[in-house]
Design an enzyme around this catalytic site. Structure first.
Site, short mmCIF file in Angstrom:
data_model
loop_
_atom_site.label_atom_id
_atom_site.label_comp_id
_atom_site.label_asym_id
_atom_site.label_seq_id
_atom_site.Cartn_x
_atom_site.Cartn_y
_atom_site.Cartn_z
N LEU A 124 -3.58 27.72 27.89
CA LEU A 124 -4.87 28.21 27.39
C LEU A 124 -5.45 29.31 28.28
CD1 LEU A 124 -6.47 24.84 26.22
CD2 LEU A 124 -5.75 26.74 24.76
N HIS A 125 -5.07 29.31 29.54
CA HIS A 125 -5.52 30.35 30.46
C HIS A 125 -4.69 31.63 30.35
CE1 HIS A 125 -7.87 27.20 32.49
NE2 HIS A 125 -8.56 28.18 33.01
N GLY A 126 -3.59 31.58 29.62
CA GLY A 126 -2.73 32.76 29.47
C GLY A 126 -1.40 32.54 30.15
#
Length: 195
Positions: A74-76
């Site tokens: 979700l943070h990349g």
């Protein structure tokens, strides 16, 4: 739709609860568990509800790994961030199981989360219990500093803008002698010895 913005309604009672972080729980932490649940509260609740609880059927450790993996995604897609988040997951797990075991052995309020007043532990407010909690708090602050040092841009501001390469993380932890990782490994060995 307003629930995502902090809106909730119970009967005629309308609330706007928009807390995102509990700063004192992050800056003066009791444990890593408290830090990760106090840092980004909406994301923590989301991951707890939809990832951790569903993965608990696999066991606590796999559930933590899946939760931190989901958080990293979700943070990349960044090795740097994934390495820090997965390390945070390992650190949190080891501290949690160690404190749980020590709390059982000594019947003391030294769990990752503060005990309720009717917890049943024999030792609740003794000096040594407070000292143990303080030592775990200092350990948590050390780990946060160690993990946070990965985000120090140093002299290359362009690297920050483009994202850190994997070598940055490995190099930084190498410069620090992998101290946080070794300390967690020692705590895990200690936990396994007292089982």
């Amino acid at each position: 739709m307003l629930a995502g913005a902090g809106f909730s309604q119970e009967k005629d009672n309308i609330k706007w609860n928009m807390s995102v972080v509990k700063p004192l729980s992050v800056e003066l932490p009791r444990s890593m568990v408290v830090v990760v649940t106090s840092w980004n509260i909406p994301m923590s609740r989301f991951l707890n509800t939809y990832v951790f609880k569903n993965a608990m059927k696999l066991g606590t450790f796999p559930a933590i790994l899946l939760t931190y993996t989901a958080s990293a995604l979700l943070h990349g897609l960044s090795f740097h961030l994934a390495a820090v988040l997965l390390s945070l997951g390992f650190f949190t797990y080891v501290e949690h199981v160690l404190r749980k075991k020590l709390a059982a052995i000594f019947s003391a309020c030294i769990l990752s989360r503060r005990c309720s007043s009717d917890c049943g532990h024999q030792h609740q407010k003794e000096f040594w219990v407070k000292l143990m909690n303080l030592l775990f708090s200092l350990l948590t602050i050390f780990h946060l500093t160690y993990l946070g040092s990965m985000f120090d841009p140093g002299v290359d501001e362009q690297e920050v803008e483009e994202g850190y390469a994997a070598i940055h993380t490995i190099q930084r932890w190498s410069e620090l002698g992998w101290a946080g990782h070794w300390l967690v490994f020692a705590c895990w060995i200690f936990y396994r010895l007292i089982q």
